[in-house]
Design a protein around this motif. Sequence first.
Motif, PDB file in Angstrom:
ATOM      1  N   GLY A   1       2.339  17.140  15.120  1.00  0.00           N
ATOM      2  CA  GLY A   1       1.707  17.471  16.612  1.00  0.00           C
ATOM      3  C   GLY A   1       0.215  17.348  16.241  1.00  0.00           C
ATOM      4  N   THR A   2      -0.570  17.499  17.413  1.00  0.00           N
ATOM      5  CA  THR A   2      -1.975  17.306  17.280  1.00  0.00           C
ATOM      6  C   THR A   2      -2.703  18.537  16.521  1.00  0.00           C
ATOM      7  OG1 THR A   2      -2.044  18.713  19.512  1.00  0.00           O
ATOM      8  CG2 THR A   2      -2.061  16.220  19.508  1.00  0.00           C
ATOM      9  N   GLY A   3      -2.014  19.563  16.259  1.00  0.00           N
ATOM     10  CA  GLY A   3      -2.316  20.754  15.498  1.00  0.00           C
ATOM     11  C   GLY A   3      -2.386  20.448  14.074  1.00  0.00           C
ATOM     12  N   THR A   4      -1.568  19.519  13.539  1.00  0.00           N
ATOM     13  CA  THR A   4      -1.639  19.253  12.117  1.00  0.00           C
ATOM     14  C   THR A   4      -2.492  18.478  11.608  1.00  0.00           C
ATOM     15  OG1 THR A   4       0.899  19.512  12.263  1.00  0.00           O
ATOM     16  CG2 THR A   4      -0.145  18.468  10.381  1.00  0.00           C
ATOM     17  N   PHE A   5      -3.289  18.690  10.772  1.00  0.00           N
ATOM     18  CA  PHE A   5      -4.560  18.056  10.182  1.00  0.00           C
ATOM     19  C   PHE A   5      -4.286  17.180   8.993  1.00  0.00           C
ATOM     20  CE2 PHE A   5      -8.858  18.079   8.168  1.00  0.00           C
ATOM     21  CZ  PHE A   5      -9.289  17.015   9.001  1.00  0.00           C
ATOM     22  N   PRO A   6      -4.321  16.064   8.603  1.00  0.00           N
ATOM     23  CA  PRO A   6      -4.215  15.645   7.393  1.00  0.00           C
ATOM     24  C   PRO A   6      -5.401  15.529   6.576  1.00  0.00           C
ATOM     25  CG  PRO A   6      -4.553  13.797   8.876  1.00  0.00           C
ATOM     26  CD  PRO A   6      -4.606  15.060   9.724  1.00  0.00           C
ATOM     27  N   PHE A   7      -5.720  16.452   5.933  1.00  0.00           N
ATOM     28  CA  PHE A   7      -7.007  16.295   5.304  1.00  0.00           C
ATOM     29  C   PHE A   7      -7.324  15.667   3.854  1.00  0.00           C
ATOM     30  CE2 PHE A   7      -4.551  19.833   3.261  1.00  0.00           C
ATOM     31  CZ  PHE A   7      -4.467  19.583   2.027  1.00  0.00           C
ATOM     32  N   LEU A   8      -6.033  15.187   3.369  1.00  0.00           N
ATOM     33  CA  LEU A   8      -6.101  14.438   2.341  1.00  0.00           C
ATOM     34  C   LEU A   8      -5.184  13.110   2.319  1.00  0.00           C
ATOM     35  CD1 LEU A   8      -6.948  13.855  -0.749  1.00  0.00           C
ATOM     36  CD2 LEU A   8      -5.149  15.397  -1.549  1.00  0.00           C
ATOM     37  N   ILE A   9      -5.565  11.937   2.254  1.00  0.00           N
ATOM     38  CA  ILE A   9      -4.751  10.758   2.448  1.00  0.00           C
ATOM     39  C   ILE A   9      -5.125  10.023   1.211  1.00  0.00           C
ATOM     40  CG2 ILE A   9      -4.241   8.470   3.634  1.00  0.00           C
ATOM     41  CD1 ILE A   9      -5.687   9.786   6.147  1.00  0.00           C
ATOM     42  N   GLY A  10      -3.504   9.987   0.569  1.00  0.00           N
ATOM     43  CA  GLY A  10      -3.494   9.412  -1.108  1.00  0.00           C
ATOM     44  C   GLY A  10      -2.909   8.003  -0.860  1.00  0.00           C
ATOM     45  N   LEU A  11      -3.592   6.826  -1.451  1.00  0.00           N
ATOM     46  CA  LEU A  11      -3.292   5.582  -1.164  1.00  0.00           C
ATOM     47  C   LEU A  11      -2.992   4.982  -2.632  1.00  0.00           C
ATOM     48  CD1 LEU A  11      -5.996   4.724   1.213  1.00  0.00           C
ATOM     49  CD2 LEU A  11      -3.418   5.095   1.840  1.00  0.00           C
ATOM     50  N   GLY A  12      -2.483   4.287  -2.793  1.00  0.00           N
ATOM     51  CA  GLY A  12      -2.082   3.412  -4.061  1.00  0.00           C
ATOM     52  C   GLY A  12      -1.955   1.958  -3.963  1.00  0.00           C
ATOM     53  N   TRP A  13      -2.092   1.059  -4.943  1.00  0.00           N
ATOM     54  CA  TRP A  13      -1.853  -0.307  -5.062  1.00  0.00           C
ATOM     55  C   TRP A  13      -1.907  -0.675  -6.379  1.00  0.00           C
ATOM     56  CZ3 TRP A  13      -6.346   1.654  -2.704  1.00  0.00           C
ATOM     57  CH2 TRP A  13      -7.446   1.196  -3.139  1.00  0.00           C
ATOM     58  N   PHE A  14      -1.093  -1.972  -6.516  1.00  0.00           N
ATOM     59  CA  PHE A  14      -1.124  -2.618  -7.807  1.00  0.00           C
ATOM     60  C   PHE A  14      -2.225  -3.582  -7.727  1.00  0.00           C
ATOM     61  CE2 PHE A  14       2.816  -0.709  -8.208  1.00  0.00           C
ATOM     62  CZ  PHE A  14       3.000  -0.484  -9.597  1.00  0.00           C
TER      63      PHE A  14
ATOM     64  N   LEU B   1       0.780  -1.029   0.047  1.00  0.00           N
ATOM     65  CA  LEU B   1      -0.008   0.104   0.031  1.00  0.00           C
ATOM     66  C   LEU B   1       0.872   1.313   0.167  1.00  0.00           C
ATOM     67  CD1 LEU B   1      -2.916   0.915   0.324  1.00  0.00           C
ATOM     68  CD2 LEU B   1      -2.634   1.242   2.644  1.00  0.00           C
ATOM     69  N   PHE B   2       0.830   1.851  -1.176  1.00  0.00           N
ATOM     70  CA  PHE B   2       1.503   3.424  -1.262  1.00  0.00           C
ATOM     71  C   PHE B   2       0.767   4.393  -0.551  1.00  0.00           C
ATOM     72  CE2 PHE B   2       3.192   0.446  -4.304  1.00  0.00           C
ATOM     73  CZ  PHE B   2       4.494   0.809  -4.597  1.00  0.00           C
ATOM     74  N   LEU B   3       1.507   5.254   0.338  1.00  0.00           N
ATOM     75  CA  LEU B   3       0.814   6.122   1.117  1.00  0.00           C
ATOM     76  C   LEU B   3       1.503   7.653   1.266  1.00  0.00           C
ATOM     77  CD1 LEU B   3      -0.854   5.729   4.467  1.00  0.00           C
ATOM     78  CD2 LEU B   3       0.725   7.522   4.423  1.00  0.00           C
ATOM     79  N   ASP B   4       0.641   8.571   1.056  1.00  0.00           N
ATOM     80  CA  ASP B   4       1.164   9.954   1.066  1.00  0.00           C
ATOM     81  C   ASP B   4       0.059  10.782   1.709  1.00  0.00           C
ATOM     82  OD1 ASP B   4       3.145  12.017   0.664  1.00  0.00           O
ATOM     83  OD2 ASP B   4       2.045  12.658  -1.024  1.00  0.00           O
ATOM     84  N   THR B   5       0.301  11.765   2.552  1.00  0.00           N
ATOM     85  CA  THR B   5      -0.907  12.589   3.085  1.00  0.00           C
ATOM     86  C   THR B   5      -0.497  14.263   2.735  1.00  0.00           C
ATOM     87  OG1 THR B   5       0.641  13.018   5.373  1.00  0.00           O
ATOM     88  CG2 THR B   5      -1.117  11.218   4.979  1.00  0.00           C
ATOM     89  N   GLU B   6      -1.436  14.957   2.356  1.00  0.00           N
ATOM     90  CA  GLU B   6      -1.379  16.293   2.353  1.00  0.00           C
ATOM     91  C   GLU B   6      -2.001  17.079   3.682  1.00  0.00           C
ATOM     92  OE1 GLU B   6       0.309  17.501  -0.022  1.00  0.00           O
ATOM     93  OE2 GLU B   6       0.311  15.625  -1.404  1.00  0.00           O
ATOM     94  N   THR B   7      -1.498  17.870   4.468  1.00  0.00           N
ATOM     95  CA  THR B   7      -1.786  18.191   5.586  1.00  0.00           C
ATOM     96  C   THR B   7      -1.639  19.790   5.769  1.00  0.00           C
ATOM     97  OG1 THR B   7       0.499  18.469   6.524  1.00  0.00           O
ATOM     98  CG2 THR B   7      -0.442  16.216   6.289  1.00  0.00           C
ATOM     99  N   THR B   8      -2.186  20.351   7.076  1.00  0.00           N
ATOM    100  CA  THR B   8      -2.375  21.847   7.329  1.00  0.00           C
ATOM    101  C   THR B   8      -0.972  22.367   7.633  1.00  0.00           C
ATOM    102  OG1 THR B   8      -3.131  21.206   9.575  1.00  0.00           O
ATOM    103  CG2 THR B   8      -4.620  21.566   7.808  1.00  0.00           C
ATOM    104  N   GLY B   9      -0.045  21.635   7.576  1.00  0.00           N
ATOM    105  CA  GLY B   9       1.313  22.264   8.192  1.00  0.00           C
ATOM    106  C   GLY B   9       2.338  20.905   8.128  1.00  0.00           C
ATOM    107  N   LEU B  10       3.545  21.406   8.330  1.00  0.00           N
ATOM    108  CA  LEU B  10       4.703  20.368   8.330  1.00  0.00           C
ATOM    109  C   LEU B  10       5.115  20.357   9.776  1.00  0.00           C
ATOM    110  CD1 LEU B  10       6.847  21.311   5.296  1.00  0.00           C
ATOM    111  CD2 LEU B  10       5.244  19.400   5.463  1.00  0.00           C
ATOM    112  N   ALA B  11       4.592  21.141  10.899  1.00  0.00           N
ATOM    113  CA  ALA B  11       5.107  21.123  12.067  1.00  0.00           C
ATOM    114  C   ALA B  11       4.923  19.834  12.995  1.00  0.00           C
ATOM    115  CB  ALA B  11       4.549  22.072  12.983  1.00  0.00           C
TER     116      ALA B  11
END
Length: 432
Positions: free
Chosen positions: A134-147, A122-132
């Motif tokens: 901790g609990t204040g960073t929110f992963p609003f987009l979770i990208g997944l991939g598989w063959f 399972l390939f995984l990558d996130t887009e978040t509200t920041g790079l810091a």
Amino acid sequence: MGLKDRLNRLTGEPAKPLQTDPRQDSISELRRRIDQVMSRRERFVPASTPKVRRSAMPLEHAVAGEEARTPYGSFFLSRSTLNGDDAHGHCRICDLARPNMEAAAFLVGHQALRDVSIGDGLFLDTETTGLAGGTGTFPFLIGLGWFEKDSFITCQLFARDFSEERAMLRYLGDLASGKQFLVTFNGRAYDLNLLTTRFILNRAQDTLTTMPHIDLLHPSRRIFAHRLENARLSTIETQVLGVRRKGDVPGFEIPQRYFDWLQQRDGKLLEDIFEHNRLDIVSMASLLKHISGLAEDSQEMGRGHHGDLLNLAGLIYERGDPEKAGRMLESLTMSHHPDVVMGARQSLSLIYKKARRWEDAASLWQDLIAADPKELFAVEELAKFYEHHTREYGKALEIVRQLLDESVRLSDAERMSLKHRLQRLLYRTSSG
């Protein structure tokens, strides 16, 4: 301020006198408080309620997808398929579906993955509200991939607002439970740590942290850093994988785009982010294939950048296969790149030295000095060989003295070290 005090402030409960019974600080009590915080967050309505502009484009018109409804709530789901004949950079998708998993497992130091099928990854990558983090960073987009056979599936989970996080994470957990290992790029340091925090906050089962993990950042940095300005995936895409993005959204813009979406509900703000994330996922599959292919065909110099192969040989040596590393380096001593030849001779000589193949090592040091009499590494190693193994103090004295007399490239520390060796050799020569 202690954890209970902070929870009291978040939940609005008055402070309670300190209890002498430690069971009052039990996990169940903390979870109850966290549930209150989460429920208040979900009920929160911003002071300025988002207003959809008349010109705003609905999300489903900007991004192919639909609402996914689960027992835990709803979120937006986008799914797409790349077929085997579709191209990504230099390769077709069907080629990416056949990486050498044994080579990949060896390079990342995770031998348990040598016998797995790429279809179980399972390939995984996130887009978040920041790079810091901790609990204040929110992963609003979770990208997944598989063959799936020769096709590559991308599945993107999007939280249209903060209240959809729990449903999104539950869906991620269920999907990941059907896979055997993860593939990320810098996921060990960022994505997985962030998602673990979010799973805890949402009281959802975290199935990711226990999965075997291939993080492509470390081998990529080791192999390609010598010729790239940085080790970002986008840079590797362009310089190594042959991927050319058109109109890609800069990473630093992504958090603000999401905050703008929360206010404007304009799908056009997110279209580029979904495409950026999707390409990241596909490029990880391409990078896995490329790196494992280099390791598989490492002695075929025509099939890779010679500098990459030189660095790969060093990584293979560190992973515990000096024989394979030695064979690679022997091939690279025939390269038409002088810097590669020098690096290969240096590294190969140390492998010979450790194996006590003294004559082979000395021959390489002599070749290095013949190519450059001011080569400090070779002079030092050959001088040690003459002094300690063949007892030819005169030869050792000659090359050390020549380097001291002619070289202007020496640092103060290097010059002092050579002078110390020179004095010892002079003493040995005079006393012998």
